[in-house]
Design a protein around this motif. Structure first.
Motif, PDB file in Angstrom:
ATOM      1  N   GLY A  22       0.624  -0.632   0.167  1.00  0.00           N
ATOM      2  CA  GLY A  22       0.081   0.179  -0.294  1.00  0.00           C
ATOM      3  C   GLY A  22       1.140   1.128   0.201  1.00  0.00           C
ATOM      4  O   GLY A  22       1.465   1.113   0.235  1.00  0.00           O
ATOM      5  N   ALA A  23       0.595   2.156  -0.908  1.00  0.00           N
ATOM      6  CA  ALA A  23       1.055   3.413  -1.012  1.00  0.00           C
ATOM      7  C   ALA A  23       0.772   4.794  -0.542  1.00  0.00           C
ATOM      8  O   ALA A  23       0.903   6.045  -1.310  1.00  0.00           O
ATOM      9  CB  ALA A  23       2.332   3.830  -2.489  1.00  0.00           C
ATOM     10  N   GLY A  24      -0.101   4.122   0.220  1.00  0.00           N
ATOM     11  CA  GLY A  24      -1.272   5.746   1.092  1.00  0.00           C
ATOM     12  C   GLY A  24       0.116   6.286   2.005  1.00  0.00           C
ATOM     13  O   GLY A  24       0.861   6.062   1.535  1.00  0.00           O
ATOM     14  N   ILE A  42       4.901  -2.407  -2.422  1.00  0.00           N
ATOM     15  CA  ILE A  42       3.577  -2.741  -3.046  1.00  0.00           C
ATOM     16  C   ILE A  42       2.529  -1.840  -3.784  1.00  0.00           C
ATOM     17  O   ILE A  42       2.137  -1.739  -2.724  1.00  0.00           O
ATOM     18  CB  ILE A  42       3.051  -4.271  -2.939  1.00  0.00           C
ATOM     19  N   ASP A  43       1.945  -1.404  -5.080  1.00  0.00           N
ATOM     20  CA  ASP A  43       0.867  -0.918  -5.217  1.00  0.00           C
ATOM     21  C   ASP A  43       0.251  -0.991  -6.517  1.00  0.00           C
ATOM     22  O   ASP A  43       0.940  -0.893  -7.148  1.00  0.00           O
ATOM     23  CB  ASP A  43       1.430   0.442  -4.798  1.00  0.00           C
ATOM     24  N   GLY A  50      -1.755   6.314  -3.195  1.00  0.00           N
ATOM     25  CA  GLY A  50      -3.706   5.892  -2.451  1.00  0.00           C
ATOM     26  C   GLY A  50      -4.334   6.539  -2.365  1.00  0.00           C
ATOM     27  O   GLY A  50      -4.518   7.590  -3.438  1.00  0.00           O
ATOM     28  N   THR A  51      -5.708   6.284  -1.765  1.00  0.00           N
ATOM     29  CA  THR A  51      -6.581   7.089  -1.653  1.00  0.00           C
ATOM     30  C   THR A  51      -6.902   8.337  -1.362  1.00  0.00           C
ATOM     31  O   THR A  51      -7.419   8.830  -2.731  1.00  0.00           O
ATOM     32  CB  THR A  51      -7.660   5.769  -0.681  1.00  0.00           C
ATOM     33  N   ILE A 148       4.552  -5.085   6.270  1.00  0.00           N
ATOM     34  CA  ILE A 148       3.601  -3.964   7.143  1.00  0.00           C
ATOM     35  C   ILE A 148       2.486  -4.109   6.182  1.00  0.00           C
ATOM     36  O   ILE A 148       2.107  -3.911   4.620  1.00  0.00           O
ATOM     37  CB  ILE A 148       4.497  -2.583   6.814  1.00  0.00           C
ATOM     38  N   ILE A 149       0.892  -4.092   6.412  1.00  0.00           N
ATOM     39  CA  ILE A 149       0.482  -4.237   5.472  1.00  0.00           C
ATOM     40  C   ILE A 149      -0.381  -2.522   6.050  1.00  0.00           C
ATOM     41  O   ILE A 149      -1.276  -2.372   6.821  1.00  0.00           O
ATOM     42  CB  ILE A 149      -1.038  -5.298   6.005  1.00  0.00           C
ATOM     43  N   ALA A 150      -0.590  -2.105   4.570  1.00  0.00           N
ATOM     44  CA  ALA A 150      -1.422  -0.808   4.464  1.00  0.00           C
ATOM     45  C   ALA A 150      -2.358  -0.929   2.744  1.00  0.00           C
ATOM     46  O   ALA A 150      -1.860   0.253   2.535  1.00  0.00           O
ATOM     47  CB  ALA A 150      -0.158   0.371   4.940  1.00  0.00           C
ATOM     48  N   ALA A 151      -2.871  -1.753   3.079  1.00  0.00           N
ATOM     49  CA  ALA A 151      -3.502  -1.996   1.493  1.00  0.00           C
ATOM     50  C   ALA A 151      -4.930  -1.023   1.218  1.00  0.00           C
ATOM     51  O   ALA A 151      -6.310  -1.340   0.604  1.00  0.00           O
ATOM     52  CB  ALA A 151      -3.492  -3.700   1.365  1.00  0.00           C
TER      53      ALA A 151
END
Length: 475
Positions: A22-24, A42-43, A50-51, A148-151
């Motif tokens: 996640g790239a936010g 990874i994004d 990100g959103t 790190i999960i930031a999806a």
């Protein structure tokens, strides 16, 4: 910081010291503390970053401002100002917004792609095949001891309204080629209320369908006032039971038995975490009923109630607060804790609170903490006080007859349990109350321990605090 056993030097192409999904807010984590680590970011988003940057908070608020100017001009007759023909140019505003945002997104992606030798950018969708191993859509298998999960999350799709060219999310709505003549917004949360305000302000005939009441997570008096004051066609207690697309548009059958035709339907009926797309169950991670990944106070992912070594989560994929400022704080906690594994520092708990929320609609709404009914339901000896904008000099300038500030106070110690504001600049006016609540201050003496510029909007807060103090003194 050095990777254990010089992994950065000896690992294969798909072996990493740290993977961030996640790239936010996740993209904010790599800094000088991680310069010696081999990192993969990874994004798979259409636009990098990100959103919030691309399809959420930032572009939305950049559309809100022109809509706000138009509404203010159109509705200023009670102030002696007449400007009935003022309009906002959809295409011009859209292009101004995304000229800036796309440049930021593109430069951020390029920097992550080639700006740091220790970071590799992977622009693919991935899924877990074990707790420390991922597979991309192209078949690459990526592994790291720390993940790190930031999806993030995505819009909920409704059964009667599958996604199409005419049934869209906020992401597509922001980049429409032209303003629709008629748009129907489904949902009464922040996204639905903000976009209904935007399209109405730009001149589209706007209908908002809300299953119960708008902004039902805030104080009921605030929600009722919002429903009363919003000047587009806001229908409460109404939902879509069937839909059919034709050349003329989308034919909707509503729960009250009526039918309508609309050019576009914007579905803003909630968001769901992307844990299913990552196949988090394959790693055995604990999940909440709504699909969020379970984390502890340190943002560590849990399995069977125990932390999975080296796996962390943050933002919408794990938090009940779908808010950028919450995700950013969680990213700071995760960054500290991942670095602490190398430095030997103590892990940091995520204890920051209370959490404020703001809805940039018309009227604007901002709140934190509990409503009076919520506080009393958990057994608190609490009371509420209200002060109207119209009872201040600034309110006179606005000729405002509907906006107000409401505080919920603990009768025993005078501390703020919650605050709700509906009206102009609500999000700004909430901040001194957030500060007081965050520091555990009593409302006793709070108003008179400082000056409040006269005749500024902040006198609304001053007078609400004085009301709360008077009620404490009366008991």
């Amino acid at each position: 910081m050095e990777a254990s056993s010089t992994a950065s030097e000896t690992a294969g192409e798909n072996e990493f010291d740290l993977i961030i999904i996640g790239a936010g807010s996740g993209n904010t984590i790599p800094d000088e503390r991680f310069a010696d680590l081999k990192i993969a970011i990874i994004d798979d988003g259409e636009h990098f970053g990100g959103t919030c940057l691309n399809v959420g908070c930032i572009p939305t608020k950049m559309f809100v401002r022109p809509a706000e100017i138009v509404h203010g001009a159109r509705s200023a007759q009670h102030l002696g100002v007449t400007a009935p023909d003022v309009r906002a140019n959809w295409a011009a505003v859209r292009d101004r917004i995304f000229t800036r945002i796309d440049a930021i997104s593109n430069s951020g992606e390029e920097y992550r792609r080639s700006g740091e030798p220790n970071i590799q950018l992977v622009r693919e969708r991935v899924r877990f095949i074990s707790d420390h191993e991922l597979e991309t859509d192209s078949g690459r298998r990526l592994r790291a001891e720390r993940i790190i999960i930031a999806a993030g999350s995505r819009s909920v799709e409704l059964d009667p309204l599958p996604w199409s060219q005419r049934v869209i999310t906020n992401a597509e709505a922001l980049r429409l080629e032209q303003l629709p003549q008629h748009i129907t917004v489904i949902g009464g949360g922040a996204i639905g209320c903000e976009f209904a305000n935007i399209f109405h302000g730009f001149g589209a005939k706007t209908v908002q369908l809300v299953r119960s009441m708008p902004l039902k997570s805030v104080d009921s008096e605030v929600a009722a006032t919002f429903a009363q004051v919003a000047d587009w066609d806001l229908r409460t207690g109404t939902e879509v039971t069937a839909a059919h697309e034709t050349e003329a548009g989308v034919e909707l059958t509503l729960s009250d038995g009526s039918q309508m035709i609309t050019d576009l339907v914007l579905v803003a009926a909630g968001r769901i975490p992307n844990s299913d797309r990552l196949e988090a169950t394959a790693a055995g991670f604990d999940l909440h009923e709504d699909g969020r990944i379970v984390v502890d106070d340190y943002q560590r992912v849990l399995r069977g109630g125990e932390p999975v070594p080296g796996v962390w989560a943050l933002g919408d994929i794990s938090s009940s607060h779908q808010l950028k400022h919450v995700a950013n704080e969680e990213a700071r906690v995760v960054a500290h804790n991942v670095a602490a594994e190398f430095s030997g520092e103590q892990l940091r708990r995520n204890t920051l609170g209370p959490v404020p929320t703001a809805v940039f609609s018309n009227p604007e709404v901002a709140a934190f903490g509990e409503s009076l009914s919520q506080a009393q339901a958990r057994g608190a000896d609490a009371f509420a006080v209200r002060h109207d904008y119209g009872a201040t000099a600034w309110g006179w300038a606005l000729e405002d007859e509907t906006s107000f500030c409401k505080l919920v106070v603990d009768r025993e110690n005078g501390k703020l349990l919650g605050a709700q504001i509906i009206g102009p600049d609500a999000a700004i006016l909430l901040q001194p109350l957030i500060q007081a609540a965050s520091q555990g201050q009593s409302v006793r003496g709070l108003a008179r321990q400082q000056y409040w510029p006269h005749p500024a909007a902040t006198e609304i807060i001053e007078n609400t605090l004085l009301r709360a103090e008077a009620q404490l003194a009366a008991h």
